[in-house]
Design a protein around this motif. Structure first.
Motif, mmCIF file in Angstrom:
data_model
loop_
_atom_site.group_PDB
_atom_site.id
_atom_site.type_symbol
_atom_site.label_atom_id
_atom_site.label_comp_id
_atom_site.label_asym_id
_atom_site.label_seq_id
_atom_site.Cartn_x
_atom_site.Cartn_y
_atom_site.Cartn_z
ATOM 1 N N PHE A 310 14.547 97.620 -55.588
ATOM 2 C CA PHE A 310 14.862 96.717 -54.912
ATOM 3 C C PHE A 310 15.630 96.716 -53.727
ATOM 4 N N ARG A 311 15.679 95.775 -52.754
ATOM 5 C CA ARG A 311 16.352 95.943 -51.307
ATOM 6 C C ARG A 311 17.694 95.852 -51.624
ATOM 7 N N PRO A 312 18.311 96.423 -50.712
ATOM 8 C CA PRO A 312 19.756 96.673 -50.365
ATOM 9 C C PRO A 312 20.240 95.406 -49.689
ATOM 10 N N ASN A 313 21.600 94.782 -50.052
ATOM 11 C CA ASN A 313 21.906 93.655 -49.464
ATOM 12 C C ASN A 313 23.360 94.125 -48.856
ATOM 13 N N PHE A 314 24.235 93.123 -48.458
ATOM 14 C CA PHE A 314 25.326 93.516 -47.657
ATOM 15 C C PHE A 314 26.437 93.932 -48.852
ATOM 16 N N MET A 315 26.370 93.937 -50.090
ATOM 17 C CA MET A 315 27.229 94.185 -50.709
ATOM 18 C C MET A 315 26.874 95.896 -51.287
ATOM 19 N N ALA A 316 25.636 96.331 -51.007
ATOM 20 C CA ALA A 316 25.308 97.515 -51.239
ATOM 21 C C ALA A 316 25.804 98.393 -50.120
ATOM 22 N N VAL A 317 25.813 97.622 -48.898
ATOM 23 C CA VAL A 317 26.498 98.595 -47.444
ATOM 24 C C VAL A 317 27.972 98.711 -47.802
ATOM 25 N N GLY A 318 28.456 97.736 -48.345
ATOM 26 C CA GLY A 318 30.042 97.838 -48.615
ATOM 27 C C GLY A 318 30.247 98.737 -49.624
ATOM 28 N N GLY A 319 29.732 99.218 -50.377
ATOM 29 C CA GLY A 319 29.718 100.188 -51.611
ATOM 30 C C GLY A 319 29.543 101.546 -50.993
ATOM 31 N N TYR A 320 28.252 101.661 -50.339
ATOM 32 C CA TYR A 320 28.064 102.939 -49.568
ATOM 33 C C TYR A 320 29.088 103.449 -48.855
ATOM 34 N N ASP A 321 29.410 102.669 -47.882
ATOM 35 C CA ASP A 321 30.433 102.836 -46.862
ATOM 36 C C ASP A 321 31.816 103.366 -47.622
ATOM 37 N N GLY A 322 32.217 102.291 -48.488
ATOM 38 C CA GLY A 322 33.275 102.804 -49.345
ATOM 39 C C GLY A 322 33.398 104.148 -49.905
ATOM 40 N N MET A 323 32.446 104.355 -50.394
ATOM 41 C CA MET A 323 32.161 105.883 -50.911
ATOM 42 C C MET A 323 32.509 106.984 -49.854
ATOM 43 N N ARG A 324 31.898 106.936 -48.685
ATOM 44 C CA ARG A 324 31.894 107.536 -47.515
ATOM 45 C C ARG A 324 33.330 107.766 -47.198
ATOM 46 N N LEU A 325 33.863 106.607 -46.944
ATOM 47 C CA LEU A 325 35.298 106.312 -46.567
ATOM 48 C C LEU A 325 36.248 107.008 -47.479
ATOM 49 N N ILE A 326 36.163 107.083 -48.696
ATOM 50 C CA ILE A 326 36.964 107.952 -49.895
ATOM 51 C C ILE A 326 36.585 109.414 -49.630
ATOM 52 N N ALA A 327 35.332 109.871 -49.435
ATOM 53 C CA ALA A 327 34.995 111.229 -49.417
ATOM 54 C C ALA A 327 35.198 111.818 -48.192
ATOM 55 N N LYS A 328 35.346 111.199 -47.072
ATOM 56 C CA LYS A 328 35.779 111.740 -45.944
ATOM 57 C C LYS A 328 37.260 111.996 -45.949
ATOM 58 N N GLY A 329 38.042 110.996 -46.669
ATOM 59 C CA GLY A 329 39.501 111.201 -46.760
ATOM 60 C C GLY A 329 39.740 112.455 -47.852
ATOM 61 N N LEU A 330 39.028 112.579 -48.921
ATOM 62 C CA LEU A 330 39.284 113.551 -49.608
ATOM 63 C C LEU A 330 39.142 114.913 -49.002
ATOM 64 N N GLU A 331 38.018 114.877 -48.098
ATOM 65 C CA GLU A 331 37.563 116.145 -47.235
ATOM 66 C C GLU A 331 38.877 116.595 -46.613
#
Length: 400
Positions: A310-331
């Motif tokens: 199924f197609r990603p929506n604006f909620m999906a991009v919020g979740g995807y970027d949220g994981m990237r934000l946390i991961a970059k912080g943990l790095e």
């Protein structure tokens, strides 16, 4: 003669050695478990996986799974363990789950939060435990002010509402009725759309609201028809757009010359295919479209659809970027949480599938491009096609 004392000593020695060996083996096993625990960081995700907002949970959960697959599930040299909990959109449940994740599971961050009341219910727990909390969905402007440990990767309703108000005023729309869901984001959408529209010499004939739970749009749509505005401005939470669009068509408002303008929640990519041609031509303002033409987004959409069908929506991009934000912080923190992780996430900037984003170090809120789009049909499918952009938009709700 046998030396009994020698035998006893030998027996005691063997027993002592066996005991030492057992203890050593146990210590090694415990050490191995402890080492594995130290090599793992846990992130607690609280989402409405069931209930009226289940589409929000489904989208964010799918995006997190994509991030885990792409990253190998590692950050800061440690294995990332994601604990997804379903709050069914009930604030008391969100609060309880957050408490359990912090106290029992020792998560380094909390994330998710499909609706404003759910995020606000968790804010005191984030503050008391000094646990960073990443809001991936909820969009009331004031959320980040509820705790110094909250950051946001979704959007705010003032960002979206001001964009479409600017467009309406420049495109011959003089009289408008507003229709919003009656809770925090709806209040923001109503206020910031009306303020900007009035500033540009527009007129708001009536302000209508519908309940967040189980709304019936027929009575308010009749009021809109009777008011005869040039346009109807609408904000509804993710998941209600298809039902609204159906009733908008059934009431004949599209044939009555009343233009429909909206925030992008209404023409949600997750539901757009179910709306039918009544959605064609709807102009709306938002931060993400699955049709965004950047190479980064094309890759994101292709890989998301390959995993989920199924197609990603604006909620999906919020979740995807949220994981990237946390991961970059943990790095940066080498896997440490608390204040160190919070400091490492503030001020981050990177290219998202939606475009470049910044987490403002002072407000801890997202700064991002806001696009004006029109629903069009391409290759037999409906899409939000971007035709204008406001660059690097801060939350108007925090601009004094």
């Amino acid at each position: 003669d046998r030396d009994w004392s020698s035998d006893v000593c030998s027996s005691d020695l063997r027993h002592h050695l066996l005991t030492l060996g057992t203890l050593a083996a146990a210590a090694l096993a415990l050490g191995s478990v402890a080492a594995r625990a130290e090599d793992t960081v846990k992130i607690g995700i609280i989402l409405p996986m069931t209930g009226p907002s289940a589409s929000t949970g489904r989208q964010i959960d799918a995006a997190i799974k994509l991030w885990m697959a792409q990253s190998g599930g590692k950050a800061g040299g440690k294995k990332v363990e994601v604990l997804v909990k379903d709050d069914a959109g009930v604030a008391d449940t969100t609060r309880r789950l957050a408490q359990e994740l912090v106290v029992n599971d020792k998560v380094v961050a909390l994330a998710g939060f499909g609706l404003t009341p759910l995020a606000l219910a968790t804010a005191p727990i984030a503050t008391q435990s000094k646990t960073p909390m990443v809001v991936m969905a909820a969009a009331t402007s004031s959320i980040t002010e509820a705790s110094p440990y909250i950051l946001r990767t979704s959007f705010t309703l003032p960002q979206a509402a001001v964009g479409i108000a600017e467009w309406a005023a420049k495109n011959g729309i003089k009289k408008v009725v507003t229709l919003v869901a009656d809770y925090g984001p709806g209040n923001d959408a109503e206020k910031y759309f009306a303020d900007r529209f009035l500033l540009n010499s527009g007129q708001v004939l009536e302000k209508l609201r519908t309940p967040l739970r189980s709304p019936d749009f027929a009575p308010v749509l009749q009021k809109v028809r009777d008011a005869k505005p040039d346009a109807l401005f609408v904000f509804l939470p993710s998941g209600q757009g298809a039902q609204f669009m159906k009733q908008f068509g059934e009431r004949g408002l599209d044939k009555a010359g009343i233009k429909l303008i909206a925030t992008g929640d209404v023409t949600d990519d997750d539901q757009l295919a179910d709306m039918g041609d009544v959605a064609l031509g709807v102009v709306n303002s938002h931060h993400y479209s699955a049709a965004h033409p950047s190479p980064a987004n094309k890759k994101f959409v292709a890989e998301f659809e390959a995993l989920n069908k199924f197609r990603p929506n604006f909620m999906a991009v919020g979740g995807y970027d949220g994981m990237r934000l946390i991961a970059k912080g943990l790095e940066q923190t080498k896997g440490a949480g608390g204040q160190a992780l919070m400091d490492a996430m503030k001020g981050q900037t990177f290219e998202s599938p939606r475009g470049n984003i910044l987490i403002d170090a002072q407000t801890r809120d997202i700064v991002q491009d806001i696009y004006t789009r029109k629903v069009e049909k391409k290759d037999g499918q409906l899409w939000n096609i971007e035709f204008d952009v406001q660059k690097s938009v801060k939350d108007p709700g925090k601009q004094k």
